[in-house]
Design a protein around this motif. Sequence first.
Motif, PDB file in Angstrom:
ATOM      1  N   SER A 143      -2.678   3.097 -15.596  1.00 23.68           N
ATOM      2  CA  SER A 143      -3.242   1.762 -15.780  1.00 23.68           C
ATOM      3  C   SER A 143      -2.202   0.681 -15.509  1.00 23.68           C
ATOM      4  N   LYS A 189      -1.190  -7.502  -4.979  1.00 23.55           N
ATOM      5  CA  LYS A 189      -2.166  -7.612  -3.897  1.00 23.55           C
ATOM      6  C   LYS A 189      -2.783  -9.006  -3.854  1.00 23.55           C
ATOM      7  N   GLU A 190      -3.145  -9.538  -5.020  1.00 27.20           N
ATOM      8  CA  GLU A 190      -3.734 -10.882  -5.083  1.00 27.20           C
ATOM      9  C   GLU A 190      -2.711 -11.939  -4.684  1.00 27.20           C
ATOM     10  N   TYR A 194      -0.081  -3.321  -9.134  1.00 25.52           N
ATOM     11  CA  TYR A 194      -0.581  -3.309  -7.760  1.00 25.52           C
ATOM     12  C   TYR A 194      -1.591  -4.428  -7.530  1.00 25.52           C
ATOM     13  N   ASN A 195      -2.515  -4.601  -8.435  1.00 21.09           N
ATOM     14  CA  ASN A 195      -3.545  -5.630  -8.270  1.00 21.09           C
ATOM     15  C   ASN A 195      -2.948  -7.037  -8.312  1.00 21.09           C
ATOM     16  N   ARG A 242      -2.408 -11.976  -0.971  1.00 18.33           N
ATOM     17  CA  ARG A 242      -3.616 -12.563  -0.383  1.00 18.33           C
ATOM     18  C   ARG A 242      -3.581 -14.087  -0.501  1.00 18.33           C
ATOM     19  N   GLU A 246       0.828  -1.205   0.000  1.00 22.07           N
ATOM     20  CA  GLU A 246       0.000   0.000   0.000  1.00 22.07           C
ATOM     21  C   GLU A 246       0.863   1.255   0.000  1.00 22.07           C
ATOM     22  N   GLU A 306      -1.651   0.403 -11.768  1.00 18.47           N
ATOM     23  CA  GLU A 306      -2.806  -0.260 -11.149  1.00 18.47           C
ATOM     24  C   GLU A 306      -2.748  -1.770 -11.384  1.00 18.47           C
ATOM     25  N   GLU A 307      -2.331  -2.175 -12.575  1.00 21.89           N
ATOM     26  CA  GLU A 307      -2.255  -3.603 -12.880  1.00 21.89           C
ATOM     27  C   GLU A 307      -1.193  -4.289 -12.022  1.00 21.89           C
TER      28      GLU A 307
END
Length: 239
Positions: free
Chosen positions: A222, A232-233, A228-229, A236, A203, A225-226
């Motif tokens: 963009s 993040k996944e 980061y996602n 997780r 973060e 953001e990609e």
Amino acid sequence: MPVLPQGVPGNDPPGVVDASFDRYSGGEFVGKKHILRSIPAALERVLPDFRYMSSMAQYRRPFEGGTSYIILGVSKMVLTLEFGTNIDAVEDIRKHLFSCTQVKNSPNTIWLRTGSMGLDSTRWRQPEHAIWPITGSEGLQLAGPEIAAVVEDIVLPYLARHEHPEHVRETLLNHPGNASGAHLYRAVSFAIDVLRGRMDWLEDDFAHYRALLPTHGAEAHSALEELYNLAKEAIRVRG
């Protein structure tokens, strides 16, 4: 440590540049091959744990989980050093999660070229220059101890520090001038966040890089953001 000449050719006034080239021009002319054959003798004392790969003009030293590199480069009779590390776990995440490419036989996780250092450098400011425009045999003899001093005082501490992912991340975020190619698209800091399973770091890194993008277009936002996602996944899933 030998006293090194001040300034960096290319960034300094013409008189300083000319003086630097004159410094290494004495004696008989020496070419690139002769320079690359001669410098390792000057570095033998300070690099006992490194293996010299003469065909690639580079030194390598394995450490737990990676490899340190020191590469000799001569272009237009100017010798510079490139140095850095590959951390295997970080590179594995960059390759398989972010589809980043790696340059073979080179440091990919973090690296720096000595041409980025100097009195007027905007990246790594220091009083001594660390490039050597060698054209003469006497200049080559003069440059050897200077190169060894830079390796011992700057390069080796840099490599030792950047064997550790946390220190790589800290440099990229807080001292980006101390790394070449420290831009977000390489996703090194995100890979380290995934490696350590630190959502809080992710973060922070996302906010850091997003703050650097106001003047960039939608494509850059963009891409960030990609990355980061994906990170993040991955964190997780790893739990």
